[in-house]
Design a protein around this motif. Structure first.
Motif, PDB file in Angstrom:
ATOM      1  N   ALA A 123       0.835  -1.199   0.000  1.00  0.00           N
ATOM      2  CA  ALA A 123       0.000   0.000   0.000  1.00  0.00           C
ATOM      3  C   ALA A 123       0.866   1.245   0.000  1.00  0.00           C
ATOM      4  CB  ALA A 123      -0.907   0.000   1.221  1.00  0.00           C
ATOM      5  N   GLU A 124       0.315   2.313  -0.542  1.00  0.00           N
ATOM      6  CA  GLU A 124       0.963   3.624  -0.485  1.00  0.00           C
ATOM      7  C   GLU A 124       0.545   4.378   0.776  1.00  0.00           C
ATOM      8  OE1 GLU A 124       3.161   5.073  -2.678  1.00  0.00           O
ATOM      9  OE2 GLU A 124       3.232   3.121  -3.683  1.00  0.00           O
ATOM     10  N   ARG A 125      -0.754   4.277   1.136  1.00  0.00           N
ATOM     11  CA  ARG A 125      -1.282   5.066   2.254  1.00  0.00           C
ATOM     12  C   ARG A 125      -1.805   4.230   3.407  1.00  0.00           C
ATOM     13  NH1 ARG A 125      -3.509   6.835  -2.246  1.00  0.00           N
ATOM     14  NH2 ARG A 125      -5.558   6.126  -1.635  1.00  0.00           N
ATOM     15  N   SER A 126      -2.642   3.234   3.121  1.00  0.00           N
ATOM     16  CA  SER A 126      -3.266   2.513   4.226  1.00  0.00           C
ATOM     17  C   SER A 126      -3.808   1.159   3.791  1.00  0.00           C
ATOM     18  CB  SER A 126      -4.420   3.337   4.808  1.00  0.00           C
ATOM     19  OG  SER A 126      -5.467   3.440   3.856  1.00  0.00           O
ATOM     20  N   ILE A 127      -3.986   0.315   4.795  1.00  0.00           N
ATOM     21  CA  ILE A 127      -4.647  -0.969   4.622  1.00  0.00           C
ATOM     22  C   ILE A 127      -5.677  -1.082   5.738  1.00  0.00           C
ATOM     23  CG2 ILE A 127      -4.389  -3.481   4.705  1.00  0.00           C
ATOM     24  CD1 ILE A 127      -1.549  -3.091   3.609  1.00  0.00           C
ATOM     25  N   LEU A 128      -6.878  -1.485   5.387  1.00  0.00           N
ATOM     26  CA  LEU A 128      -7.952  -1.711   6.336  1.00  0.00           C
ATOM     27  C   LEU A 128      -8.223  -3.208   6.343  1.00  0.00           C
ATOM     28  CD1 LEU A 128      -9.883   0.025   8.078  1.00  0.00           C
ATOM     29  CD2 LEU A 128     -11.506  -0.106   6.194  1.00  0.00           C
ATOM     30  N   LEU A 129      -8.056  -3.846   7.513  1.00  0.00           N
ATOM     31  CA  LEU A 129      -8.179  -5.301   7.614  1.00  0.00           C
ATOM     32  C   LEU A 129      -9.349  -5.719   8.469  1.00  0.00           C
ATOM     33  CD1 LEU A 129      -4.500  -6.391   8.401  1.00  0.00           C
ATOM     34  CD2 LEU A 129      -5.727  -6.743   6.267  1.00  0.00           C
ATOM     35  N   THR A 130     -10.020  -6.774   8.047  1.00  0.00           N
ATOM     36  CA  THR A 130     -10.961  -7.508   8.884  1.00  0.00           C
ATOM     37  C   THR A 130     -10.451  -8.938   8.909  1.00  0.00           C
ATOM     38  OG1 THR A 130     -12.838  -6.079   8.380  1.00  0.00           O
ATOM     39  CG2 THR A 130     -13.342  -8.304   9.143  1.00  0.00           C
ATOM     40  N   LEU A 131     -10.212  -9.441  10.117  1.00  0.00           N
ATOM     41  CA  LEU A 131      -9.597 -10.760  10.279  1.00  0.00           C
ATOM     42  C   LEU A 131     -10.447 -11.645  11.158  1.00  0.00           C
ATOM     43  CD1 LEU A 131      -6.041  -9.398  11.099  1.00  0.00           C
ATOM     44  CD2 LEU A 131      -6.786 -10.352   8.902  1.00  0.00           C
ATOM     45  N   GLY A 132     -10.588 -12.900  10.763  1.00  0.00           N
ATOM     46  CA  GLY A 132     -11.247 -13.896  11.591  1.00  0.00           C
ATOM     47  C   GLY A 132     -10.208 -14.801  12.223  1.00  0.00           C
ATOM     48  N   ASN A 133     -10.593 -15.530  13.251  1.00  0.00           N
ATOM     49  CA  ASN A 133      -9.694 -16.440  13.972  1.00  0.00           C
ATOM     50  C   ASN A 133      -8.409 -15.722  14.376  1.00  0.00           C
ATOM     51  OD1 ASN A 133      -8.856 -18.741  15.236  1.00  0.00           O
ATOM     52  ND2 ASN A 133      -8.187 -19.763  13.371  1.00  0.00           N
ATOM     53  N   VAL A 134      -8.570 -14.582  15.018  1.00  0.00           N
ATOM     54  CA  VAL A 134      -7.457 -13.720  15.378  1.00  0.00           C
ATOM     55  C   VAL A 134      -6.337 -14.428  16.144  1.00  0.00           C
ATOM     56  CG1 VAL A 134      -6.827 -11.655  16.716  1.00  0.00           C
ATOM     57  CG2 VAL A 134      -8.809 -11.632  15.210  1.00  0.00           C
ATOM     58  N   PRO A 135      -6.628 -15.370  17.036  1.00  0.00           N
ATOM     59  CA  PRO A 135      -5.520 -16.037  17.733  1.00  0.00           C
ATOM     60  C   PRO A 135      -4.549 -16.759  16.784  1.00  0.00           C
ATOM     61  CG  PRO A 135      -7.567 -16.466  18.875  1.00  0.00           C
ATOM     62  CD  PRO A 135      -7.927 -15.784  17.581  1.00  0.00           C
ATOM     63  N   ALA A 136      -4.991 -17.065  15.576  1.00  0.00           N
ATOM     64  CA  ALA A 136      -4.138 -17.780  14.617  1.00  0.00           C
ATOM     65  C   ALA A 136      -3.463 -16.852  13.612  1.00  0.00           C
ATOM     66  CB  ALA A 136      -4.971 -18.821  13.875  1.00  0.00           C
TER      67      ALA A 136
END
Length: 79
Positions: A25-38
């Motif tokens: 990315a040049e400016r930003s990344i917006l993330l949605t993540l499942g199974n965060v412990p992994a």
């Protein structure tokens, strides 16, 4: 996982354990993540901490220069 790079289109992908995803990315990344412990997130080779919560999902985690500056205390903010 879902991601938005530099304000573009939201993309969703199903990934399995051990897979590596690289986003540029040049400016930003917006993330949605499942199974965060992994999940492990790295930015420029450095670990990026995920929010601590009982939920297994993180929604709309924004990674940009301001977020990195808050963590490192050394990067300039974007204009």
């Amino acid at each position: 996982m879902e991601y938005v790079v530099d304000g573009g289109r939201r993309t969703g992908e199903l990934r399995t354990s051990g897979e590596v995803v690289q986003l540029d990315a040049e400016r930003s990344i917006l993330l949605t993540l499942g199974n965060v412990p992994a999940v492990r997130v790295e930015v420029d080779g450095r670990s990026f901490p995920l929010p601590v919560s009982d939920a297994r999902v993180v929604r709309d985690l924004r990674i940009d220069r301001d977020a990195l500056a808050r963590l490192a205390g050394s990067l300039p903010a974007l204009p």
